[in-house]
Write a protein that holds these residues in place. Structure first.
Motif, PDB file in Angstrom:
ATOM      1  N   ARG A   1       0.834  -1.207   0.000  1.00 20.44           N
ATOM      2  CA  ARG A   1       0.000   0.000   0.000  1.00 20.44           C
ATOM      3  C   ARG A   1       0.869   1.259   0.000  1.00 20.44           C
ATOM      4  O   ARG A   1       0.599   2.224  -0.716  1.00 20.44           O
ATOM      5  CB  ARG A   1      -0.905   0.011   1.229  1.00 20.44           C
ATOM      6  CG  ARG A   1      -2.082  -0.923   1.174  1.00 20.44           C
ATOM      7  CD  ARG A   1      -3.128  -0.507   2.203  1.00 20.44           C
ATOM      8  NE  ARG A   1      -4.193  -1.467   2.300  1.00 20.44           N
ATOM      9  CZ  ARG A   1      -4.256  -2.458   3.193  1.00 20.44           C
ATOM     10  NH1 ARG A   1      -3.273  -2.585   4.081  1.00 20.44           N
ATOM     11  NH2 ARG A   1      -5.262  -3.287   3.206  1.00 20.44           N
TER      12      ARG A   1
ATOM     13  N   GLY B   1      -4.944   7.287 -11.703  1.00 18.78           N
ATOM     14  CA  GLY B   1      -5.706   7.145 -10.462  1.00 18.78           C
ATOM     15  C   GLY B   1      -6.499   5.856 -10.427  1.00 18.78           C
ATOM     16  O   GLY B   1      -6.571   5.181  -9.396  1.00 18.78           O
ATOM     17  N   GLU B   2      -7.078   5.495 -11.580  1.00 19.47           N
ATOM     18  CA  GLU B   2      -7.811   4.228 -11.683  1.00 19.47           C
ATOM     19  C   GLU B   2      -6.875   3.044 -11.428  1.00 19.47           C
ATOM     20  O   GLU B   2      -7.230   2.081 -10.746  1.00 19.47           O
ATOM     21  CB  GLU B   2      -8.421   4.128 -13.075  1.00 19.47           C
ATOM     22  CG  GLU B   2      -9.022   2.777 -13.424  1.00 19.47           C
ATOM     23  CD  GLU B   2      -9.144   2.591 -14.915  1.00 19.47           C
ATOM     24  OE1 GLU B   2      -8.454   1.696 -15.464  1.00 19.47           O
ATOM     25  OE2 GLU B   2      -9.906   3.340 -15.546  1.00 19.47           O
TER      26      GLU B   2
ATOM     27  N   ASP C   1      -4.073   3.034  -9.655  1.00 19.76           N
ATOM     28  CA  ASP C   1      -3.715   2.966  -8.234  1.00 19.76           C
ATOM     29  C   ASP C   1      -4.880   2.437  -7.395  1.00 19.76           C
ATOM     30  O   ASP C   1      -4.678   1.633  -6.481  1.00 19.76           O
ATOM     31  CB  ASP C   1      -3.283   4.349  -7.736  1.00 19.76           C
ATOM     32  CG  ASP C   1      -1.964   4.800  -8.340  1.00 19.76           C
ATOM     33  OD1 ASP C   1      -1.189   3.931  -8.793  1.00 19.76           O
ATOM     34  OD2 ASP C   1      -1.700   6.016  -8.367  1.00 19.76           O
ATOM     35  N   ASP C   2      -6.111   2.871  -7.707  1.00 23.68           N
ATOM     36  CA  ASP C   2      -7.288   2.362  -6.991  1.00 23.68           C
ATOM     37  C   ASP C   2      -7.434   0.863  -7.194  1.00 23.68           C
ATOM     38  O   ASP C   2      -7.774   0.122  -6.261  1.00 23.68           O
ATOM     39  CB  ASP C   2      -8.553   3.066  -7.477  1.00 23.68           C
ATOM     40  CG  ASP C   2      -8.633   4.519  -7.010  1.00 23.68           C
ATOM     41  OD1 ASP C   2      -7.883   4.875  -6.069  1.00 23.68           O
ATOM     42  OD2 ASP C   2      -9.425   5.280  -7.586  1.00 23.68           O
ATOM     43  N   HIS C   3      -7.192   0.422  -8.411  1.00 24.91           N
ATOM     44  CA  HIS C   3      -7.258  -1.009  -8.734  1.00 24.91           C
ATOM     45  C   HIS C   3      -6.260  -1.797  -7.876  1.00 24.91           C
ATOM     46  O   HIS C   3      -6.588  -2.848  -7.326  1.00 24.91           O
ATOM     47  CB  HIS C   3      -6.944  -1.192 -10.222  1.00 24.91           C
ATOM     48  CG  HIS C   3      -6.940  -2.603 -10.689  1.00 24.91           C
ATOM     49  ND1 HIS C   3      -8.065  -3.234 -11.172  1.00 24.91           N
ATOM     50  CD2 HIS C   3      -5.944  -3.531 -10.745  1.00 24.91           C
ATOM     51  CE1 HIS C   3      -7.764  -4.468 -11.510  1.00 24.91           C
ATOM     52  NE2 HIS C   3      -6.486  -4.672 -11.257  1.00 24.91           N
ATOM     53  N   SER C   4      -5.046  -1.262  -7.753  1.00 25.12           N
ATOM     54  CA  SER C   4      -4.004  -1.928  -6.960  1.00 25.12           C
ATOM     55  C   SER C   4      -4.401  -2.011  -5.483  1.00 25.12           C
ATOM     56  O   SER C   4      -4.199  -3.041  -4.830  1.00 25.12           O
ATOM     57  CB  SER C   4      -2.680  -1.174  -7.096  1.00 25.12           C
ATOM     58  OG  SER C   4      -2.235  -1.143  -8.434  1.00 25.12           O
ATOM     59  N   LEU C   5      -4.965  -0.936  -4.960  1.00 25.51           N
ATOM     60  CA  LEU C   5      -5.346  -0.901  -3.544  1.00 25.51           C
ATOM     61  C   LEU C   5      -6.540  -1.825  -3.268  1.00 25.51           C
ATOM     62  O   LEU C   5      -6.616  -2.444  -2.195  1.00 25.51           O
ATOM     63  CB  LEU C   5      -5.658   0.533  -3.120  1.00 25.51           C
ATOM     64  CG  LEU C   5      -4.452   1.487  -3.126  1.00 25.51           C
ATOM     65  CD1 LEU C   5      -4.895   2.911  -2.838  1.00 25.51           C
ATOM     66  CD2 LEU C   5      -3.400   1.041  -2.119  1.00 25.51           C
ATOM     67  N   LYS C   6      -7.463  -1.938  -4.220  1.00 26.22           N
ATOM     68  CA  LYS C   6      -8.594  -2.865  -4.051  1.00 26.22           C
ATOM     69  C   LYS C   6      -8.104  -4.304  -4.043  1.00 26.22           C
ATOM     70  O   LYS C   6      -8.606  -5.140  -3.283  1.00 26.22           O
ATOM     71  CB  LYS C   6      -9.614  -2.656  -5.168  1.00 26.22           C
ATOM     72  CG  LYS C   6     -10.432  -1.387  -5.016  1.00 26.22           C
ATOM     73  CD  LYS C   6     -11.383  -1.200  -6.190  1.00 26.22           C
ATOM     74  CE  LYS C   6     -12.161   0.106  -6.053  1.00 26.22           C
ATOM     75  NZ  LYS C   6     -13.025   0.366  -7.222  1.00 26.22           N
TER      76      LYS C   6
ATOM     77  N   TRP D   1      -4.048  -5.345 -14.349  1.00 27.75           N
ATOM     78  CA  TRP D   1      -4.495  -4.085 -14.936  1.00 27.75           C
ATOM     79  C   TRP D   1      -4.092  -4.021 -16.404  1.00 27.75           C
ATOM     80  O   TRP D   1      -2.972  -4.375 -16.774  1.00 27.75           O
ATOM     81  CB  TRP D   1      -3.884  -2.923 -14.174  1.00 27.75           C
ATOM     82  CG  TRP D   1      -4.379  -1.577 -14.593  1.00 27.75           C
ATOM     83  CD1 TRP D   1      -5.594  -1.022 -14.318  1.00 27.75           C
ATOM     84  CD2 TRP D   1      -3.665  -0.618 -15.369  1.00 27.75           C
ATOM     85  NE1 TRP D   1      -5.676   0.243 -14.868  1.00 27.75           N
ATOM     86  CE2 TRP D   1      -4.509   0.514 -15.517  1.00 27.75           C
ATOM     87  CE3 TRP D   1      -2.391  -0.591 -15.941  1.00 27.75           C
ATOM     88  CZ2 TRP D   1      -4.123   1.647 -16.212  1.00 27.75           C
ATOM     89  CZ3 TRP D   1      -1.996   0.535 -16.640  1.00 27.75           C
ATOM     90  CH2 TRP D   1      -2.857   1.643 -16.766  1.00 27.75           C
TER      91      TRP D   1
ATOM     92  N   GLU E   1       0.871   4.167  -2.844  1.00 31.32           N
ATOM     93  CA  GLU E   1       0.580   5.561  -2.486  1.00 31.32           C
ATOM     94  C   GLU E   1       1.742   6.484  -2.844  1.00 31.32           C
ATOM     95  O   GLU E   1       1.536   7.590  -3.377  1.00 31.32           O
ATOM     96  CB  GLU E   1       0.258   5.645  -0.997  1.00 31.32           C
ATOM     97  CG  GLU E   1      -1.083   5.007  -0.648  1.00 31.32           C
ATOM     98  CD  GLU E   1      -1.297   4.840   0.847  1.00 31.32           C
ATOM     99  OE1 GLU E   1      -0.391   5.238   1.616  1.00 31.32           O
ATOM    100  OE2 GLU E   1      -2.351   4.313   1.234  1.00 31.32           O
TER     101      GLU E   1
ATOM    102  N   GLU F   1      -6.726  -4.997  -0.643  1.00 36.62           N
ATOM    103  CA  GLU F   1      -7.798  -5.234   0.325  1.00 36.62           C
ATOM    104  C   GLU F   1      -8.334  -6.653   0.205  1.00 36.62           C
ATOM    105  O   GLU F   1      -8.548  -7.351   1.199  1.00 36.62           O
ATOM    106  CB  GLU F   1      -8.938  -4.238   0.092  1.00 36.62           C
ATOM    107  CG  GLU F   1      -8.607  -2.819   0.484  1.00 36.62           C
ATOM    108  CD  GLU F   1      -9.732  -1.852   0.134  1.00 36.62           C
ATOM    109  OE1 GLU F   1     -10.828  -2.340  -0.244  1.00 36.62           O
ATOM    110  OE2 GLU F   1      -9.522  -0.627   0.231  1.00 36.62           O
TER     111      GLU F   1
END
Length: 227
Positions: free
Chosen positions: A83, A209-210, A212-217, A186, A87, A220
């Motif tokens: 994470r 941004g998409e 990075d969001d994909h990576s963080l999801k 991705w 970030e 999780e």
């Protein structure tokens, strides 16, 4: 290891470091796996000195941990490490593109270098859609490295490349062990190049941004599955 051309101690050191990095990225050297200088020297049929230097280089990149008595082992990153990498990567990349608006961005995205980046994007996206991790890693790393070279200075580009190698080192074992891992690869590389070519800074930042969001999801999901 290359079989032709002049090989100096410096190039041999780099060749060994590159070969071992590829072993880690391919999942043939797993997190926590231990080895010694002697084992690697015997494996590649070289002397201990360039091997030791290569292992020290990889340790400086946080890919290996060294132990004075036991040798070296592949570094084991945590989900929190991952994470933090995502970030940090996002903050730096966003800052780079915020400085390049419209025509300034388009001016950098042209010529043979852009043709090469687009080709990497096509191959990376194709491999991601096919779920082919072996092909994807190499093209993805080259894509981002060449793209960063278009828009950022070499210090920023090298920093981001190191982060991307580390994120792949963390991700590879989990993606290979997950029957649905291919669904989390991705594939937005081509959309990013298109936005870059048009000089559309907002679209470039949105695609990144998409990503990075994909990576963080994915992180999780990974954390939930290992509780």
């Amino acid at each position: 290891m290359p079989a032709s051309g002049a090989v100096t101690r410096s190039t041999l050191r780099q060749q060994i470091a590159d070969a071992l990095r590829d072993e880690v990225l391919a999942g043939r050297l797993l997190p926590g796996q231990e080895f010694t200088v002697k084992q690697i020297a015997e494996q590649y049929g070289v002397s201990a000195t360039p091997v030791r230097e290569a292992l020290v280089d990889l340790s400086a990149q946080d890919l290996l941990d060294s132990d004075q008595h036991r040798g070296f082992r592949v570094h084991q990153f945590s989900v929190d490490d991952f994470r933090g990498m995502v970030e940090a990567r996002g903050l730096v990349v966003d800052a780079v593109f915020r400085q390049l608006e419209g025509e300034r961005l388009a001016a950098r995205a042209h010529g043979p270098a852009l043709v090469s980046v687009r080709r990497r994007a096509e191959e990376a996206a194709r491999a991601a859609r096919a779920g082919d991790l072996n092909i994807l890693i190499g093209y993805d790393l080259r894509f981002w490295r060449e793209l960063c070279a278009l828009v950022a200075n070499r210090y920023v580009a090298e920093f981001l490349h190191r982060l991307r190698v580390q994120t792949w080192v963390f991700s590879v074992p989990f993606l290979r062990a997950d029957a649905e891992g291919g669904k989390w690869l991705w594939s937005g590389h081509e959309r990013l190049v298109t936005a870059l070519t048009l000089g559309d800074t907002a679209a470039v930042r949105a695609v990144i941004g998409e990503y990075d969001d994909h990576s963080l999801k994915w992180a999780e999901r990974l954390e939930r599955s290992h509780r």
